[in-house]
Enzyme design. Structure first.
Site, PDB file in Angstrom:
ATOM      1  N   LEU A  16       2.415  14.934  14.121  1.00 28.08           N
ATOM      2  CA  LEU A  16       1.086  15.497  14.384  1.00 28.08           C
ATOM      3  C   LEU A  16       0.036  14.970  13.408  1.00 28.08           C
ATOM      4  O   LEU A  16      -1.116  15.362  13.461  1.00 28.08           O
ATOM      5  CB  LEU A  16       1.121  17.022  14.296  1.00 28.08           C
ATOM      6  CG  LEU A  16       1.726  17.745  15.492  1.00 28.08           C
ATOM      7  CD1 LEU A  16       1.737  19.241  15.251  1.00 28.08           C
ATOM      8  CD2 LEU A  16       0.937  17.428  16.755  1.00 28.08           C
ATOM      9  N   LYS A  18       0.302  15.237   9.946  1.00 28.40           N
ATOM     10  CA  LYS A  18       0.125  16.129   8.791  1.00 28.40           C
ATOM     11  C   LYS A  18      -0.288  15.350   7.557  1.00 28.40           C
ATOM     12  O   LYS A  18      -1.056  15.832   6.727  1.00 28.40           O
ATOM     13  CB  LYS A  18       1.447  16.839   8.452  1.00 28.40           C
ATOM     14  CG  LYS A  18       1.836  17.917   9.407  1.00 28.40           C
ATOM     15  CD  LYS A  18       2.889  18.828   8.777  1.00 28.40           C
ATOM     16  CE  LYS A  18       4.131  18.133   8.296  1.00 28.40           C
ATOM     17  NZ  LYS A  18       5.171  17.869   9.234  1.00 28.40           N
ATOM     18  N   ASP A  72       3.751   8.657   3.638  1.00 31.24           N
ATOM     19  CA  ASP A  72       2.584   9.544   3.573  1.00 31.24           C
ATOM     20  C   ASP A  72       1.879   9.448   2.221  1.00 31.24           C
ATOM     21  O   ASP A  72       0.665   9.659   2.139  1.00 31.24           O
ATOM     22  CB  ASP A  72       2.984  10.992   3.847  1.00 31.24           C
ATOM     23  CG  ASP A  72       2.987  11.281   5.351  1.00 31.24           C
ATOM     24  OD1 ASP A  72       2.135  10.715   6.057  1.00 31.24           O
ATOM     25  OD2 ASP A  72       3.846  12.048   5.808  1.00 31.24           O
ATOM     26  N   THR A 188      -1.825  27.498  24.611  1.00 30.78           N
ATOM     27  CA  THR A 188      -1.743  28.042  23.254  1.00 30.78           C
ATOM     28  C   THR A 188      -0.355  28.591  22.920  1.00 30.78           C
ATOM     29  O   THR A 188      -0.061  28.878  21.767  1.00 30.78           O
ATOM     30  CB  THR A 188      -2.756  29.188  23.054  1.00 30.78           C
ATOM     31  OG1 THR A 188      -2.393  30.268  23.921  1.00 30.78           O
ATOM     32  CG2 THR A 188      -4.163  28.742  23.376  1.00 30.78           C
ATOM     33  N   THR A 191       1.808  27.140  20.100  1.00 30.27           N
ATOM     34  CA  THR A 191       1.235  27.467  18.786  1.00 30.27           C
ATOM     35  C   THR A 191       1.598  28.900  18.399  1.00 30.27           C
ATOM     36  O   THR A 191       2.013  29.173  17.264  1.00 30.27           O
ATOM     37  CB  THR A 191      -0.298  27.285  18.822  1.00 30.27           C
ATOM     38  OG1 THR A 191      -0.563  25.907  19.048  1.00 30.27           O
ATOM     39  CG2 THR A 191      -0.958  27.725  17.538  1.00 30.27           C
ATOM     40  N   CYS A 381       5.615 -11.129  -1.309  1.00 32.27           N
ATOM     41  CA  CYS A 381       6.972 -10.872  -1.787  1.00 32.27           C
ATOM     42  C   CYS A 381       7.961 -11.820  -1.115  1.00 32.27           C
ATOM     43  O   CYS A 381       8.002 -12.988  -1.454  1.00 32.27           O
ATOM     44  CB  CYS A 381       7.312  -9.393  -1.590  1.00 32.27           C
ATOM     45  SG  CYS A 381       8.588  -8.874  -2.737  1.00 32.27           S
ATOM     46  N   HIS A 515       3.302  -6.419  -4.153  1.00 32.11           N
ATOM     47  CA  HIS A 515       2.793  -5.876  -2.888  1.00 32.11           C
ATOM     48  C   HIS A 515       1.350  -5.385  -3.053  1.00 32.11           C
ATOM     49  O   HIS A 515       1.125  -4.202  -3.302  1.00 32.11           O
ATOM     50  CB  HIS A 515       3.678  -4.718  -2.418  1.00 32.11           C
ATOM     51  CG  HIS A 515       5.007  -5.173  -1.934  1.00 32.11           C
ATOM     52  ND1 HIS A 515       5.205  -5.610  -0.650  1.00 32.11           N
ATOM     53  CD2 HIS A 515       6.197  -5.284  -2.562  1.00 32.11           C
ATOM     54  CE1 HIS A 515       6.468  -5.970  -0.502  1.00 32.11           C
ATOM     55  NE2 HIS A 515       7.093  -5.785  -1.650  1.00 32.11           N
ATOM     56  N   GLU A 517      -0.818  -4.817  -0.907  1.00 31.87           N
ATOM     57  CA  GLU A 517      -1.251  -3.885   0.151  1.00 31.87           C
ATOM     58  C   GLU A 517      -1.137  -2.435  -0.292  1.00 31.87           C
ATOM     59  O   GLU A 517      -1.853  -1.566   0.223  1.00 31.87           O
ATOM     60  CB  GLU A 517      -0.450  -4.128   1.442  1.00 31.87           C
ATOM     61  CG  GLU A 517       1.022  -3.722   1.427  1.00 31.87           C
ATOM     62  CD  GLU A 517       1.967  -4.781   0.863  1.00 31.87           C
ATOM     63  OE1 GLU A 517       1.518  -5.647   0.095  1.00 31.87           O
ATOM     64  OE2 GLU A 517       3.181  -4.713   1.173  1.00 31.87           O
TER      65      GLU A 517
HETATM   66  N1  GLN Z   1      14.315  -9.684  -0.428  1.00 31.91           N
HETATM   67  C1  GLN Z   1      13.462 -10.119  -1.475  1.00 31.91           C
HETATM   68  C2  GLN Z   1      13.927  -9.628  -2.835  1.00 31.91           C
HETATM   69  O1  GLN Z   1      14.684  -8.694  -2.923  1.00 31.91           O
HETATM   70  C3  GLN Z   1      12.017  -9.706  -1.230  1.00 31.91           C
HETATM   71  C4  GLN Z   1      11.805  -8.231  -1.224  1.00 31.91           C
HETATM   72  C5  GLN Z   1      10.474  -7.843  -0.654  1.00 31.91           C
HETATM   73  O2  GLN Z   1       9.867  -8.581   0.093  1.00 31.91           O
HETATM   74  N2  GLN Z   1      10.031  -6.650  -0.944  1.00 31.91           N
HETATM   75  O3  GLN Z   1      13.520 -10.144  -3.839  1.00 31.91           O
END
Ligand code: GLN
Length: 543
Positions: A16, A18, A72, A188, A191, A381, A515, A517
């Site tokens: 939903l 959350k 999350d 309703t 709910t 990565c 990473h 992102e």
């Molecule tokens: N498999 C690769 C490692 O363990 C890359 C891991 C990843 O992309 N998060 O180094």
């Protein structure tokens, strides 16, 4: 003021939103000048989400302090900008293992160890831990009310409200009002039943957040209020929205934050400033152009497994005023076919993180295509590791170059580092250790090399980014890799670990061992995503 607790439960069905609802409320409270912290309590028995399949459970979100957590927490961070910590996510598995470990140590002095009070005490301890000067701690309870698994959590929050006082605890329940076409009505009853379920464990929600695909008629709102014992103004309509970044604005219009602060008897008259969110929504809705990015990965069957990534790309789009269309490609398509047709017309290629050998040859081919065709390329990565292997094989005179992740080899340009430095400590990793907990995890510093593209993109010499991997670029191959045109543009401060590579003979070709992102936010897009999308925009203008 002491920290007040807001508990968010879900009923009727799962999914939903959350997590987004909790993030939006956190954002609104922040906009009213309060300091917030958001937490997730997951009822499943896995000790941490780190070893769960991303195709089942979505991505594993990594925090600065190296916790592998539920996705999350990524939403919480993207909305509120508050960096999550290990102490913000717990599972039943972790709670039980701590209780059992205590029992084994004899800490309970021979008492019979039970769900109530021992497990519920451990849950309450988690909820109260590591809070400092936060005004609000928002705790989302995973799962759906009525599940056997979530009962200890519900019991714990019921007790906690008695201990802290009702004036310091608020229960919000997120439900669904299904629309029945033949009757032409929002229903309703589910709910009502879900609230009844909560009441049966001693919890009376004060605010209901009702997800619905159509506006809730006044009569239905009153009916819900009457049957669920809630003020009509606390029955909040939560309609579907076109972009998640519109949720704070919409929930504010419905009075979610106002009713929340009123419940706590805090001033409610001052309007929070939501202009930045309105601007984002406007940009998402009316972009000036569009670009198409191919994501060549393995877990493309469940898009939640790349949640932070698709969000970060969207942030790059918002910053550049363009819509970013994502073309999800299973890398295996490049292994069986001899053409790269699937990449026709893309403005950028991204190879994301991943694990295991399956599909890697396809990703390597995609990196080669991007390099040769001068398409902007972003390797994250695993994506960076495979781009390094590609360069080593095709330009570095190492045709057998590989990663030791795929088995022992004499040409492992990507290898297992057995130790590295975190803070002042040496961390050791064993090749035959447990799968859980053997990765380089969390935030590490990285020095950017002067004169490189990434140095210019970040505009600073030292960055901190989050890691989650076992293998590293093997620096002993640095001469061959440099001969292959790779510039080692980011290094760990001791100079040992190549954290970033780039090509100077290419419009935009960057590989990163971390990473990025995970740290991108709509109000503060990550510089690498901003720059990658800018390069894609530039490419569209050339053709
Ligand atoms: N498999 C690769 C490692 O363990 C890359 C891991 C990843 O992309 N998060 O180094």
């Amino acid at each position: 003021m002491a920290t007040r607790f807001i508990f968010i439960t879900g009923g009727v069905v799962s999914s939903l939103g959350k997590g987004i609802a909790s993030s939006a409320l956190g954002t609104l409270l922040q906009a009213r000048g309060y300091k917030v912290r958001l937490r997730k309590l997951d009822p499943y028995l896995n000790v941490d989400p780190g070893t769960m399949s991303p195709t089942q459970h979505g991505e594993v979100y990594v925090t600065d302090d190296g916790a592998e957590t539920d996705l999350d927490l990524g939403h919480y961070e993207r909305f509120t900008g508050v960096a999550s910590r290990q102490s913000d996510n717990v599972t039943s598995g972790r709670i039980y293992s701590s209780v059992i470990a205590k029992e084994r140590r004899g800490d309970y002095l021979g008492a019979t160890v039970q769900v109530i009070p021992h497990v519920t005490d451990a849950i309450k301890e988690f909820i109260r831990a590591d809070l400092h000067d936060e005004d609000f701690c928002l705790c989302e309870i995973g799962g759906t009310v009525g599940d056997i698994e979530s009962l200890p959590f519900l019991e714990a929050i019921r007790q906690l409200r008695n201990e802290e006082g009702s004036e310091n605890c608020l229960f919000i329940h997120v439900t669904l009002l299904p629309y029945i076409k033949s009757a032409g009505e929002l229903k309703t009853k589910p709910t009502q039943h879900s609230v009844k379920e909560l009441l049966s464990v001693g919890i009376q929600p004060e605010i209901l957040l009702c997800r619905a695909e159509r506006p809730i008629p006044e009569g239905e709102r009153k009916k819900i209020a009457l049957f669920c014992n809630i003020k009509p103004e606390c029955v909040i309509e939560a309609l579907d929205v076109d972009t998640i970044y519109n949720v704070p604005v919409k929930y504010h219009e419905q009075g979610l934050d106002e009713q929340t602060v009123r419940y706590f008897k805090l001033p409610a008259d001052k309007e929070p400033d939501l202009t930045p969110w309105k601007t984002i929504v406007q940009r998402v809705r009316e972009p000036e152009g569009e670009v198409t990015i191919a994501i060549v990965g393995k877990y493309t069957s469940l898009l939640d497994s790349y949640k932070s990534l698709s969000e970060a790309l969207a942030h790059g789009g918002i910053a550049n005023n363009v819509r970013v269309n994502l073309r999800w490609l299973d890398s295996q398509v490049f292994e069986s076919a001899d053409t790269m047709d699937n990449l026709d017309g893309v403005d950028g290629i991204l190879v994301p993180g991943g694990f295991g050998e399956r599909g890697t040859e396809g990703k390597i081919r995609a990196a080669q295509f991007a390099r040769e065709m001068k398409v902007p390329f972003f390797g994250i990565c695993f994506g960076m590791q495979l781009a390094v292997i590609e360069a080593a094989r095709n330009l570095g005179g190492l045709p057998k170059a590989t990663s030791s992740e795929f088995g022992a080899s004499d040409h492992a340009v990507i290898g297992l580092m057995t130790e590295w430095i975190k803070g002042n400590q040496v961390e050791v990793r064993k090749s035959n250790g447990d799968l859980g907990g053997t990765m380089r995890l969390g935030s590490y510093p990285c020095d950017l090399v002067k004169g490189t593209k990434v140095r210019e993109i970040y505009g600073t010499d030292l960055i901190h980014e989050r890691h989650r991997h076992r293998y590293e670029v093997n620096s002993t191959y640095r001469p061959q890799l440099e001969k292959a045109g790779l510039v080692f543009c980011g290094l760990s401060p001791d100079g040992q670990l190549p954290e970033m590579v780039e090509r100077q003979d290419h419009p935009w070709f960057v590989g990163v061992q971390f990473h990025p992102e995970l740290k991108s936010k709509p109000l503060d897009p990550h510089p690498l995503f901003l720059s990658f999308i800018a390069a894609a925009v530039h490419k569209t203008r050339l053709v």
